[in-house]
Structures are given as C-alpha cells and as structure tokens.
Design a protein around this motif. Sequence first.
Motif, mmCIF file in Angstrom:
data_model
loop_
_atom_site.group_PDB
_atom_site.id
_atom_site.type_symbol
_atom_site.label_atom_id
_atom_site.label_comp_id
_atom_site.label_asym_id
_atom_site.label_seq_id
_atom_site.Cartn_x
_atom_site.Cartn_y
_atom_site.Cartn_z
ATOM 1 N N LYS A 199 0.943 -1.131 0.037
ATOM 2 C CA LYS A 199 0.177 0.068 0.085
ATOM 3 C C LYS A 199 0.913 1.357 0.001
ATOM 4 O O LYS A 199 0.677 2.184 -0.764
ATOM 5 N N PHE A 200 1.750 1.225 0.754
ATOM 6 C CA PHE A 200 2.918 2.373 0.985
ATOM 7 C C PHE A 200 3.560 2.537 -0.481
ATOM 8 O O PHE A 200 3.669 3.786 -0.872
ATOM 9 N N LEU A 201 3.992 1.338 -0.998
ATOM 10 C CA LEU A 201 4.934 1.637 -2.240
ATOM 11 C C LEU A 201 3.937 1.907 -3.529
ATOM 12 O O LEU A 201 4.274 2.708 -4.284
ATOM 13 N N LYS A 202 2.767 1.603 -3.633
ATOM 14 C CA LYS A 202 1.794 2.375 -4.535
ATOM 15 C C LYS A 202 1.472 3.557 -4.369
ATOM 16 O O LYS A 202 0.824 4.192 -5.335
ATOM 17 N N SER A 203 1.766 4.360 -3.296
ATOM 18 C CA SER A 203 1.302 5.663 -3.154
ATOM 19 C C SER A 203 2.184 6.593 -3.906
ATOM 20 O O SER A 203 1.794 7.670 -4.371
ATOM 21 N N GLY A 204 3.335 6.090 -4.720
ATOM 22 C CA GLY A 204 4.087 7.208 -5.585
ATOM 23 C C GLY A 204 5.429 6.698 -5.664
ATOM 24 O O GLY A 204 5.836 5.966 -4.753
ATOM 25 N N THR A 205 6.188 7.399 -6.409
ATOM 26 C CA THR A 205 7.696 7.061 -6.513
ATOM 27 C C THR A 205 8.368 7.359 -5.574
ATOM 28 O O THR A 205 9.328 6.873 -5.223
ATOM 29 N N ALA A 206 8.004 8.648 -4.908
ATOM 30 C CA ALA A 206 8.566 9.244 -3.834
ATOM 31 C C ALA A 206 8.692 8.219 -2.672
ATOM 32 O O ALA A 206 9.849 8.046 -1.857
ATOM 33 N N ASN A 207 7.692 7.461 -2.384
ATOM 34 C CA ASN A 207 7.514 6.498 -1.265
ATOM 35 C C ASN A 207 8.418 5.291 -1.858
ATOM 36 O O ASN A 207 8.984 4.662 -0.747
ATOM 37 N N GLN A 208 8.512 4.911 -2.952
ATOM 38 C CA GLN A 208 9.458 3.849 -3.350
ATOM 39 C C GLN A 208 10.804 4.215 -3.081
ATOM 40 O O GLN A 208 11.652 3.274 -2.690
#
Length: 274
Positions: A199-208
Amino acid sequence: METRFLKWAEILDFLILIGSSVTLVAWIFGVPLFYHADGPVLSIFTSISLLVIVSLRLATRHFQLWPFTANLAFLMIVGGGNISSILMLLSAPAVHINPKSTLVMTSISTSIGLIFFSFYEILLYLRRTPNRFWILDDILIHLALVPGGLSLIGHIFQNPNYLSMSIDPRVGISLLEMAFMALLALSTVLSNPNLFLWKFLKSGTANQLIFVGLFVNQYIAPIIYLVLMHDDWKSGDFGPELFIFFGGVIATLGFLLFQAKLEENNSLIRSGIN
C-alpha cells in the motif's frame, strides 16, 4: 499486477523447494553442498525447515482438500524445533556441538529467522493480514532478514563473531543459506498483496525511493563504516557497526509504523470518525 506477483512468488517457492530438496538429499548421502570444515555450512535441519515451509505453501495453493490443521502442525514443529535448537546451543553448546561430527546444527541466527517466518505463516493461515496500525506481518518478514544482514557483514569482512560459533565454525549462516532466506522473504512479500508495504509503495515514486533508501541503508551504512575504519577495528570484535545496523532496522520499521498510523488516521477521517 497482483496476479503476476503471485506467479513470481510461486516460481520462487518452487526454486526453494527444489534447492532445499537437493541440499537435503546431499546431506543424506553424505556429500553436503558447498561444505567447508572451517566455515558456515547450510545445515540439514535448515533444509528441512525451508522444505516444510514452501511445501505447505504450495500444497495449500494447489490442493483444495489439503487440511488446514496440517499447516499449523508442521509450522509449529518447524518453529518449535528451531526454538529448541536455540535453547540447546545457548544452554550447553559444548554438549550439543561436536566439530568432528558430520552432523551440523542450525545456527542461532538461522533459527531466529526461521522462527519469524514460521510465526508469520501461522498468523497468515489463521487470518488475513489486517489493515491496521500494528503491521505485525510486515515486521515479522523484516526481522527474519536481520540475521542474514549481520552474517553479510561477517562474510564481507571475515569477522568470526558474525559468521559462526567459535566452538564449531560450521555453525553459522552460509552464503547459500542467505540466498535461500532472501528468496523466501521475496516470495513471502510477493505472495501477500495485503501487506502494508505494498500500500505504501503504490502511493508514489517518492515512497518507493524512500523505502529503498531506508532498506538499503541498513546494510550499506555498517559496511561503509567498516571500510572507513578498516585500520582501527578488530575483526574478532563486535563494534559500532552492530548498532549502526540495528539503528537502520529500527529506522525502517519505525518509519513504516509511522506511515501506517498516518494511513489509519486518514482512513478514520475519511470515514467521519474523530
């Protein structure tokens, strides 16, 4: 995407199944793979534990009549067996370890990782990964990799404290063992789309990028420290690199917990609950 990840996870499980079976057969016939009398060796008991974990996963996916209770029973055997192994090595290592014996015990570090994996699997069979602040499933998977991270330091810098037990250098985490545990962790993450990490990674490139930075930092920071301090540290001692490593682990898990709490608060706000 989830379907593709599940297929990849199954491929990894089959690789672990085949690999652990080969290492188990090699032990039975007295020709263990990558055996070194003066270095860490993949124990026959580790092969059995890995084989049981992935076999239960595959059996559950492909056999509709596979008994649910069998999963719990076998996983309790794996977890309980590794707990017993730790207690044996801590209470009387000189009694249970014989450097001249062909039988090699599972190291304490390996057993800790396998216990975390077993506990995670048991929880997953009992309930679906919950959507809440206490991201226990994510934490268990992450902690299962900690022993391998410490052993990586030992292999790179040949520090015996991180490599194996002094009484028998074969009792430790070998490179083959680290590879199996890494594959198991990757398969575990890919097979569970309900982990908060996804869920965290799907929130955006910045999170990744943030997560990759934190995760890699756990392993890179202590290595960089040891490289810079190479002339001032002793290869036979624990040093600041140990605390740097655990600091990275705490930072990563703490960050994920913080994000999970924010997500929970936002969900409550969207639901109109104060």
